[in-house]
Design a protein around this motif. Structure first.
Motif, short mmCIF file in Angstrom:
data_model
loop_
_atom_site.label_atom_id
_atom_site.label_comp_id
_atom_site.label_asym_id
_atom_site.label_seq_id
_atom_site.Cartn_x
_atom_site.Cartn_y
_atom_site.Cartn_z
N ALA A 1 0.76 -1.38 -0.13
CA ALA A 1 -0.03 0.18 -0.06
C ALA A 1 0.97 1.10 -0.19
N ALA A 2 0.21 2.25 -0.33
CA ALA A 2 0.90 3.73 -0.40
C ALA A 2 0.40 4.73 0.25
N ASP A 3 -0.29 4.47 1.24
CA ASP A 3 -1.07 5.26 2.10
C ASP A 3 -0.32 5.87 3.34
N VAL A 4 1.13 5.32 3.59
CA VAL A 4 2.02 6.28 4.50
C VAL A 4 3.22 6.61 3.80
N ALA A 5 3.84 7.62 4.51
CA ALA A 5 4.90 8.17 3.86
C ALA A 5 5.87 8.27 4.96
N VAL A 6 7.37 8.25 4.80
CA VAL A 6 8.34 8.52 5.68
C VAL A 6 8.73 9.75 5.78
N VAL A 7 8.68 10.45 7.20
CA VAL A 7 9.11 11.89 7.47
C VAL A 7 10.59 11.84 7.10
N ASP A 8 10.85 13.08 6.41
CA ASP A 8 12.27 13.37 5.92
C ASP A 8 12.71 14.00 7.37
N LEU A 9 13.27 13.62 8.26
CA LEU A 9 14.09 14.43 9.55
C LEU A 9 15.25 15.18 9.33
#
Length: 322
Positions: free
Chosen positions: A252-260
């Motif tokens: 699934a593509a319903d989440v994204a990684v936060v670029d910290l």
């Protein structure tokens, strides 16, 4: 009454099933046979063991204490009779128990494939690692073969580092924080955390606090694969293994990684076992196979990192080209 291994097996089935009929079915015996065994066990222990309450049976206090002891005794009895002077993986028909979390599923798959290649008749039993197991690992390790944990969470036990992983923040794909407000949003949004360990070695909270961010933990879960689902479609921020994040993205593509602007933490997943297994040839082979699986996981990860870097460089070049 002299020791009788058949009675030990019957006792274990009775304590697990809490029912004579089900225990008999589990062992492939008749109900009268199990009733006779229960009567002998009651005489030996001078205790009812099973007492009727309504339409069901309950264990007596003594029977409750016997459950764990019986399980340990059967485990080691089984190992005694499986011991061979020389270990040949291709001839192995043993069952090995490995405790790990769902964050280690990528490792479990590679490990299981290697075991099957080398010992096709061996069996693996994967058990879910919980916070309670981690806190009482020294005792539990007597009845399992291997425990996979982040390095540093358990001391005074033999250990072998397997592979590296990163802790990342995930958010709903439609609620990615603005880069200019990242610290404000990390402090104001609710968080989903994996179960918290008492050790400071694995402490994303401390890392966030060092950056001046006090996370507001709304949900704590021991099922790490549930984190993306608890985050998707909400304003929550979740902590997750980077490898698990990739697994979810494949479906699934319903989440994204936060670029910290900083690293949350790098994990080194490690193998633990009880010292009693140290000289067991079959166990030594199992550990070597796990180490090989860990190296394969790391090699594959290095390839993914190199690929991602090449993609980013290509995109940047395309953006800056006239």
């Amino acid at each position: 009454m002299p020791a009788d291994l058949n009675l030990l097996v019957a006792l274990d089935a009775l304590l697990q099933e809490r029912n004579v009929t089900r225990a008999a079915q589990r062992l492939g015996l008749s109900q009268p046979t199990l009733s006779t065994a229960l009567a002998r066990l009651r005489r030996h222990f001078d205790d009812e063991l099973l007492t009727r309450t309504g339409n069901s049976y309950e264990l007596t206090p003594l029977a409750e204490r016997l459950r764990e002891t019986t399980e340990h005794a059967l485990f080691w009895t089984d190992r005694v009779f499986q011991t061979q002077p020389d270990f040949v993986p291709a001839d192995c028909q043993r069952e090995f128990t490995v405790v790990l979390s769902d964050a280690q599923l990528p490792f479990a798959k590679v490990f299981a494939d290697l075991v099957r290649q080398q010992a096709p008749d061996a069996r693996l039993r994967f058990q879910h690692s919980t916070d309670m197991f981690t806190r009482q690992a020294v005792e539990y390790l007597r009845t399992v073969d291997l425990l996979v944990l982040p390095h540093g969470l358990l001391t005074d036990m033999p250990t072998l580092d397997l592979y590296r992983d990163r802790v990342v923040c995930v958010v709903s794909a439609d609620a990615v924080p603005d880069k200019d407000r990242i610290r404000v949003e990390l402090a104001s949004r609710p968080w989903v955390f994996p179960y918290r360990h008492p050790s400071p070695v694995f402490s994303p909270v401390r890392r966030l606090q060092a950056e001046g961010i006090e996370p507001r933990v709304e949900i704590t879960t021991e099922d790490l694969l549930s984190v993306p689902y608890l985050v998707a479609g909400t304003d929550r921020i979740g902590l997750l293994s980077e490898r698990v994040t990739r697994l979810h993205h494949a479906a699934a593509a319903d989440v994204a990684v936060v670029d910290l602007p900083f690293e949350i933490g790098v994990l080194v997943e490690s193998l633990r076992w009880h010292p009693v297994h140290e000289r067991d040839p079959a166990h030594a082979w199992l550990r070597q196979t796990a180490a090989e699986a860990g190296r394969m996981i790391d090699t594959a990860a290095d390839g993914l990192v190199a690929r991602d870097r090449a993609v980013r460089e290509a995109e940047e070049q395309a953006t800056t080209s006239p």
